[in-house]
Design a protein around this motif. Structure first.
Motif, PDB file in Angstrom:
ATOM      1  N   ASP A 256      15.372  33.067  12.528  1.00  0.00           N
ATOM      2  CA  ASP A 256      15.362  31.709  11.995  1.00  0.00           C
ATOM      3  C   ASP A 256      13.990  31.287  11.480  1.00  0.00           C
ATOM      4  OD1 ASP A 256      18.104  31.166  12.734  1.00  0.00           O
ATOM      5  OD2 ASP A 256      17.398  31.148  14.801  1.00  0.00           O
ATOM      6  N   LEU A 257      12.988  32.166  11.597  1.00  0.00           N
ATOM      7  CA  LEU A 257      11.643  31.793  11.157  1.00  0.00           C
ATOM      8  C   LEU A 257      11.566  31.504   9.655  1.00  0.00           C
ATOM      9  CD1 LEU A 257       9.124  33.981  13.200  1.00  0.00           C
ATOM     10  CD2 LEU A 257       9.407  31.503  13.226  1.00  0.00           C
ATOM     11  N   PRO A 258      12.166  32.319   8.781  1.00  0.00           N
ATOM     12  CA  PRO A 258      12.070  32.003   7.348  1.00  0.00           C
ATOM     13  C   PRO A 258      12.594  30.601   7.016  1.00  0.00           C
ATOM     14  CG  PRO A 258      12.843  34.246   7.658  1.00  0.00           C
ATOM     15  CD  PRO A 258      12.834  33.618   9.011  1.00  0.00           C
ATOM     16  N   ARG A 259      13.697  30.212   7.646  1.00  0.00           N
ATOM     17  CA  ARG A 259      14.238  28.868   7.385  1.00  0.00           C
ATOM     18  C   ARG A 259      13.297  27.800   7.911  1.00  0.00           C
ATOM     19  NH1 ARG A 259      16.665  26.105   3.700  1.00  0.00           N
ATOM     20  NH2 ARG A 259      17.996  24.421   4.481  1.00  0.00           N
ATOM     21  N   LEU A 260      12.681  28.038   9.080  1.00  0.00           N
ATOM     22  CA  LEU A 260      11.712  27.091   9.626  1.00  0.00           C
ATOM     23  C   LEU A 260      10.526  26.917   8.681  1.00  0.00           C
ATOM     24  CD1 LEU A 260      10.516  25.387  12.019  1.00  0.00           C
ATOM     25  CD2 LEU A 260       9.510  27.534  12.836  1.00  0.00           C
ATOM     26  N   ALA A 288       8.428  33.192  20.823  1.00  0.00           N
ATOM     27  CA  ALA A 288       7.702  33.457  19.578  1.00  0.00           C
ATOM     28  C   ALA A 288       8.046  32.405  18.525  1.00  0.00           C
ATOM     29  CB  ALA A 288       8.043  34.854  19.071  1.00  0.00           C
ATOM     30  N   PHE A 289       9.313  32.034  18.434  1.00  0.00           N
ATOM     31  CA  PHE A 289       9.723  31.009  17.469  1.00  0.00           C
ATOM     32  C   PHE A 289       9.035  29.686  17.790  1.00  0.00           C
ATOM     33  CE2 PHE A 289      12.349  27.532  16.045  1.00  0.00           C
ATOM     34  CZ  PHE A 289      12.736  27.892  14.764  1.00  0.00           C
ATOM     35  N   ARG A 290       9.033  29.292  19.058  1.00  0.00           N
ATOM     36  CA  ARG A 290       8.406  28.025  19.428  1.00  0.00           C
ATOM     37  C   ARG A 290       6.904  28.055  19.185  1.00  0.00           C
ATOM     38  NH1 ARG A 290      12.495  24.686  18.952  1.00  0.00           N
ATOM     39  NH2 ARG A 290      14.159  25.058  20.472  1.00  0.00           N
ATOM     40  N   THR A 291       6.286  29.217  19.334  1.00  0.00           N
ATOM     41  CA  THR A 291       4.852  29.323  19.052  1.00  0.00           C
ATOM     42  C   THR A 291       4.562  29.049  17.589  1.00  0.00           C
ATOM     43  OG1 THR A 291       4.603  30.951  20.838  1.00  0.00           O
ATOM     44  CG2 THR A 291       2.864  30.847  19.185  1.00  0.00           C
ATOM     45  N   VAL A 292       5.355  29.664  16.704  1.00  0.00           N
ATOM     46  CA  VAL A 292       5.179  29.419  15.275  1.00  0.00           C
ATOM     47  C   VAL A 292       5.473  27.961  14.952  1.00  0.00           C
ATOM     48  CG1 VAL A 292       5.980  30.042  12.965  1.00  0.00           C
ATOM     49  CG2 VAL A 292       5.707  31.813  14.720  1.00  0.00           C
ATOM     50  N   GLN A 293       6.511  27.413  15.536  1.00  0.00           N
ATOM     51  CA  GLN A 293       6.892  26.034  15.261  1.00  0.00           C
ATOM     52  C   GLN A 293       5.781  25.062  15.656  1.00  0.00           C
ATOM     53  OE1 GLN A 293      10.071  24.299  17.703  1.00  0.00           O
ATOM     54  NE2 GLN A 293      11.051  23.588  15.818  1.00  0.00           N
ATOM     55  N   GLU A 294       5.213  25.248  16.843  1.00  0.00           N
ATOM     56  CA  GLU A 294       4.148  24.368  17.305  1.00  0.00           C
ATOM     57  C   GLU A 294       2.893  24.522  16.451  1.00  0.00           C
ATOM     58  OE1 GLU A 294       2.135  21.518  19.493  1.00  0.00           O
ATOM     59  OE2 GLU A 294       4.282  22.017  19.450  1.00  0.00           O
ATOM     60  N   GLY A 344       0.964  20.593  23.556  1.00  0.00           N
ATOM     61  CA  GLY A 344       1.751  21.655  22.932  1.00  0.00           C
ATOM     62  C   GLY A 344       1.225  23.035  23.232  1.00  0.00           C
ATOM     63  N   LEU A 345      -0.081  23.266  22.996  1.00  0.00           N
ATOM     64  CA  LEU A 345      -0.652  24.589  23.243  1.00  0.00           C
ATOM     65  C   LEU A 345      -0.653  24.932  24.720  1.00  0.00           C
ATOM     66  CD1 LEU A 345      -3.638  24.593  20.731  1.00  0.00           C
ATOM     67  CD2 LEU A 345      -1.440  25.756  20.520  1.00  0.00           C
ATOM     68  N   VAL A 346      -0.844  23.937  25.567  1.00  0.00           N
ATOM     69  CA  VAL A 346      -0.794  24.191  27.016  1.00  0.00           C
ATOM     70  C   VAL A 346       0.584  24.692  27.423  1.00  0.00           C
ATOM     71  CG1 VAL A 346      -1.016  23.150  29.293  1.00  0.00           C
ATOM     72  CG2 VAL A 346      -2.589  22.489  27.469  1.00  0.00           C
ATOM     73  N   GLY A 347       1.623  24.038  26.909  1.00  0.00           N
ATOM     74  CA  GLY A 347       2.977  24.483  27.215  1.00  0.00           C
ATOM     75  C   GLY A 347       3.273  25.865  26.673  1.00  0.00           C
ATOM     76  N   LEU A 348       2.766  26.164  25.461  1.00  0.00           N
ATOM     77  CA  LEU A 348       2.972  27.500  24.900  1.00  0.00           C
ATOM     78  C   LEU A 348       2.274  28.564  25.738  1.00  0.00           C
ATOM     79  CD1 LEU A 348       2.544  26.864  21.072  1.00  0.00           C
ATOM     80  CD2 LEU A 348       4.669  27.192  22.342  1.00  0.00           C
ATOM     81  N   ARG A 349       1.077  28.274  26.209  1.00  0.00           N
ATOM     82  CA  ARG A 349       0.354  29.251  27.028  1.00  0.00           C
ATOM     83  C   ARG A 349       1.091  29.495  28.354  1.00  0.00           C
ATOM     84  NH1 ARG A 349      -4.044  27.027  26.647  1.00  0.00           N
ATOM     85  NH2 ARG A 349      -4.977  28.324  25.010  1.00  0.00           N
ATOM     86  N   GLU A 350       1.588  28.442  28.962  1.00  0.00           N
ATOM     87  CA  GLU A 350       2.341  28.599  30.211  1.00  0.00           C
ATOM     88  C   GLU A 350       3.618  29.399  29.977  1.00  0.00           C
ATOM     89  OE1 GLU A 350       2.948  24.669  31.604  1.00  0.00           O
ATOM     90  OE2 GLU A 350       0.902  24.429  32.379  1.00  0.00           O
ATOM     91  N   ARG A 351       4.288  29.157  28.850  1.00  0.00           N
ATOM     92  CA  ARG A 351       5.514  29.905  28.553  1.00  0.00           C
ATOM     93  C   ARG A 351       5.202  31.379  28.341  1.00  0.00           C
ATOM     94  NH1 ARG A 351       9.882  28.205  23.982  1.00  0.00           N
ATOM     95  NH2 ARG A 351      10.464  26.778  25.650  1.00  0.00           N
ATOM     96  N   ALA A 352       4.110  31.658  27.624  1.00  0.00           N
ATOM     97  CA  ALA A 352       3.735  33.054  27.387  1.00  0.00           C
ATOM     98  C   ALA A 352       3.390  33.755  28.698  1.00  0.00           C
ATOM     99  CB  ALA A 352       2.553  33.118  26.416  1.00  0.00           C
ATOM    100  N   GLN A 353       2.650  33.095  29.560  1.00  0.00           N
ATOM    101  CA  GLN A 353       2.285  33.698  30.843  1.00  0.00           C
ATOM    102  C   GLN A 353       3.506  33.928  31.717  1.00  0.00           C
ATOM    103  OE1 GLN A 353      -0.661  31.014  32.400  1.00  0.00           O
ATOM    104  NE2 GLN A 353      -2.298  31.790  31.080  1.00  0.00           N
ATOM    105  N   SER A 354       4.473  33.027  31.670  1.00  0.00           N
ATOM    106  CA  SER A 354       5.690  33.215  32.474  1.00  0.00           C
ATOM    107  C   SER A 354       6.493  34.427  32.024  1.00  0.00           C
ATOM    108  CB  SER A 354       6.555  31.952  32.403  1.00  0.00           C
ATOM    109  OG  SER A 354       7.073  31.776  31.089  1.00  0.00           O
TER     110      SER A 354
END
Length: 379
Positions: A256-260, A288-294, A344-354
């Motif tokens: 779904d990245l191209p459409r985003l 990965a999608f949420r990282t690009v979106q943020e 936003g970046l804090v949440g992305l970092r926590e998601r990546a670490q999880s």
């Protein structure tokens, strides 16, 4: 200063050695007082019984058997009583304790050598028998009392930990309920506002004759619809805890990245160097999608008019690498003034670490910003 406080200040090795060495020293002093320091069978057996106490916790029954010789031959009391106390604290078999107490009473009652046993003075024999029984019963009673106290202490600690866990679970449940309520209120407020935006965009799309304005209104309306769908999906998860997730709207993935990117209204260059047949977990692709979106949202907020490059790749370990890099903002493009909470970046970092991955974000020398994330293939 109390004795407990003084002992607590001692080095750990000293605190461990004292309970083992002190009873052995007391038993050795008892042996010297009873049999003297002159070499002989009685003094040798008595001192051997005292030294054997050093291993009473590791070999309680063996040490107790050695100390029986000390009380029978050397007439010492402390060594066998301490050994029997240790047996009572470490062994749970009641028959074993009764047998050990009977052996100690017999060793204390019978004289050495056995030929010296006489029942001429019955009163004296009765007193010696009672004395032997009390000598054998006292360490068993104290040992059982100590063991019971330790077990009660351990159970009390377990109950305390269990109560603490229940309190934490209750607090988490209350927090989850409150979060769900706030999510529903957020859904009602945001859904109303986004619906109005969609209606206004639809009106502009119908009424305007400008093709570019009509295309912009169409994109606004499509984005509004997608936002409402994702918002309803998240609130649905909060409301239907434990429900079948297959009934809910599918979450976005890498496809779904191209459409985003198309709907982002940004100058984005998209590069995908990943194996198209590679199989990754849904959680990894969604992260990965949420990282690009943020990252695109941040570029729209803080670097209006900047060029953005989104790149997907894989390293030697088959980790998914995501990089979003934007240049400096264009001074000719006005800032949108969009609100941001800075989470936003804090949440992305926590998601990546999880997920067992990593995420880094920092400014570049050119005045832009870069976000890099790495995710394992499976989680």
């Amino acid at each position: 200063m109390t004795a407990a406080a003084y002992l607590h200040r001692l080095p750990p090795r000293v605190r461990t050695a004292l309970p083992i060495a002190v009873p052995a020293l007391i038993a050795a002093l008892d042996a010297l007082l009873v049999n003297g320091s002159a070499p002989g069978l009685q003094s040798g057996v008595s001192l051997a019984s005292a030294v054997a106490l050093l291993w009473r916790r590791r070999f309680p029954l063996t040490v107790f058997a050695v100390t029986l010789a000390g009380i029978y031959i050397g007439y010492i009391w402390f060594a066998p009583m301490i050994a029997l106390y240790t047996v009572a604290t470490l062994r749970t078999d009641r028959r074993l304790l009764v047998g050990a107490a009977a052996l100690l009473a017999a060793a204390h009652f019978l004289p050495y050598p056995i030929s010296g046993l006489s029942f001429a003075d019955r009163r004296d024999v009765a007193l010696q028998f009672v004395d032997a029984c009390v000598t054998a019963a006292t360490p068993v009673a104290l040992g059982l009392l100590t063991r019971t106290r330790r077990e009660l202490g351990a159970r009390l600690d377990e109950l305390t930990r269990s109560r603490a866990r229940e309190d934490r679970l209750l607090a988490d449940q209350v927090l989850a309920t409150e979060r769900a309520r706030l999510a529903r209120e957020m859904h009602d407020v945001v859904a109303h506002q986004v619906s109005l935006i969609s209606l206004q965009a639809g009106a502009v799309q119908i009424s305007t004759g400008d093709e570019q304005a009509r295309e912009g209104a169409r994109r606004i309306r499509e984005l509004s619809v997608r936002t409402l769908e994702e918002l309803r999906h998240m609130v649905g998860i909060l409301r239907a805890a434990g429900a079948d997730t297959e009934e809910l709207t599918p979450q976005p993935r890498l496809a779904d990245l191209p459409r985003l990117i198309e709907l982002s209204a940004l100058d984005v260059t998209y590069e995908n160097a990943c194996d198209p047949e590679a199989v990754r977990s849904e959680a990894v692709e969604r992260a990965a999608f949420r990282t690009v979106q943020e990252a695109l949202t941040n570029a729209r907020k803080h670097a209006p008019g900047a060029r953005v490059r989104v790149r997907l790749a894989e390293d030697a370990a088959e980790r998914l690498l995501v990089e979003i890099r934007n240049g400096p903002p264009d001074a000719a493009v006005p800032a949108p003034g969009l609100p941001g909470g800075g989470h936003g970046l804090v949440g992305l970092r926590e998601r990546a670490q999880s997920l067992g991955g990593t995420l880094e974000a920092h400014a570049t020398r050119e005045g832009g910003f870069v976000v890099r994330a790495g995710f394992p293939r499976e989680h």
